[in-house]
Design an enzyme around this catalytic site. Sequence first.
Site, PDB file in Angstrom:
ATOM      1  CG  ASN A 175      18.097  37.038  27.557  1.00  0.00           C
ATOM      2  OD1 ASN A 175      17.373  36.783  28.523  1.00  0.00           O
ATOM      3  ND2 ASN A 175      19.000  37.998  27.591  1.00  0.00           N
ATOM      4  CB  CYS A 176      14.268  33.205  23.269  1.00  0.00           C
ATOM      5  SG  CYS A 176      13.891  32.070  24.610  1.00  0.00           S
ATOM      6  CG  HIS A 194      15.565  29.231  28.629  1.00  0.00           C
ATOM      7  ND1 HIS A 194      15.388  30.195  29.599  1.00  0.00           N
ATOM      8  CD2 HIS A 194      15.831  28.081  29.307  1.00  0.00           C
ATOM      9  CE1 HIS A 194      15.553  29.665  30.801  1.00  0.00           C
ATOM     10  NE2 HIS A 194      15.830  28.382  30.645  1.00  0.00           N
ATOM     11  CB  CYS A 205      19.263  16.136   9.499  1.00  0.00           C
ATOM     12  SG  CYS A 205      18.482  16.623   7.950  1.00  0.00           S
ATOM     13  N   GLY A 275      21.690  41.023  34.828  1.00  0.00           N
ATOM     14  CA  GLY A 275      20.284  41.199  34.480  1.00  0.00           C
ATOM     15  C   GLY A 275      19.418  39.975  34.611  1.00  0.00           C
ATOM     16  CD  GLN A 306      12.897  43.156  40.373  1.00  0.00           C
ATOM     17  OE1 GLN A 306      13.112  42.307  39.520  1.00  0.00           O
ATOM     18  NE2 GLN A 306      11.676  43.559  40.657  1.00  0.00           N
ATOM     19  CB  CYS A 322      22.914  45.426  32.304  1.00  0.00           C
ATOM     20  SG  CYS A 322      22.249  44.124  33.356  1.00  0.00           S
TER      21      CYS A 322
END
Length: 407
Positions: A175-176, A194, A205, A275, A306, A322
């Site tokens: 997840n982002c 991700h 830098c 999930g 699923q 979840c």
Amino acid sequence: MSSMDAHTNSAGSARAERKEREKEKIIQREKQRHTVKTISRILQKSAGEQTQEERRLLQDHQETVQELSRRQSRRRLLQSKLEEVFDEAESLKSKVKQLAEALRQATHVVVYTGAGISTAASIPDYRGPNGVWTQLQKGRSVRTSDLSRAEPTLTHMCIWLLHKEKMVQHVVSQNCDGLHLRSGLPRHALSELHGNMFIEVCSSCSPARELIRVFDVTERTALHRHGTGRRCPHCGGELRDTIVHFGERGTLEQPLNWSGAAQAAERADLILCLGSSLKVLKKYSCLWCMNRPASKRPKLYIVNLQWTPKDNLATLKIHGKCDAVMALLMQELGLEVPVYNRSQDPIFSLAKALGPHEQESHSREEIAPPAAVEDSHDAQTQGQGPALQGGWFGRGYSKARKKRKTL
């Protein structure tokens, strides 16, 4: 007749033959297409409804009948994999009890999380009935409010507590949304494969410098275009987001933390997947210890509604949401379900404030500090805002939809 005339006639004859062959191929394809449609319509009837002539056609085209049957079987299989399955209440409790016992006995637990743990925060998943990819495949638009309004869910907070209690050693997330970071999970125990929508970096830098913000930094970014429009306050280099889009390979050390994920997987004796469809994670062989014999690999527990491609390898598959599963798990472990407290959200202490000249560099909503939330208690609820333009959740999805339409 001259040689030139003979050559011209020969060339003309060859062209005519080619055209005739092409015409025959087209006619043959049309006949075959017509036959397939006819056989398909006949197969939709029951045996009692079929005429003698139709039964004869089926008998004469057995190969077509078999191919259509194979196609139908494939469609049914794919459809069954998309369906959400819920365990009965007693079965769910029994499975959670098994999971709790396994966690007590494990010595090194790694948790893999996907979009399914954030749906309770009004962030849609990808492949569920109302998921992003599902909606795009149906030709529907995807609308969402600014994701900075989302808060860590019960599942995020339970994972944080399990890590605090030393029952979970590392978390690997696809997840982002930055909700693991905001739950209080330490950076060293987290791999955001991700990227994180609140983090921009300066690669000029050395080592790369991170700047955490209280807003989504991906407003101007997209696939293969990662500049956020701001500059590093230390070297003046271009700041970039950390998002890894489909088709890209992430190279940043942080927040991706691939080394931490690989090391954790190597040491793991139990992997808990929450999930996630695992259709992306399955491709990362270093996360599954596939170089070991099957009997030496970590025990795998999956929580997902699923089908996943790892189901046949799982020690236990739990079909449940979840948050519901994690609430039962906390009960089995004798732990109190923690509640997210905005005043303790680490993003406020980690974030780097924008300079005076950068205040107009974005238009995304900022995460409101606790006092501001109380003042705006009646503000617009999540999921009712306009469709976002730009960023990992806006422009990326609209582009995917346009691409799909052109296929």
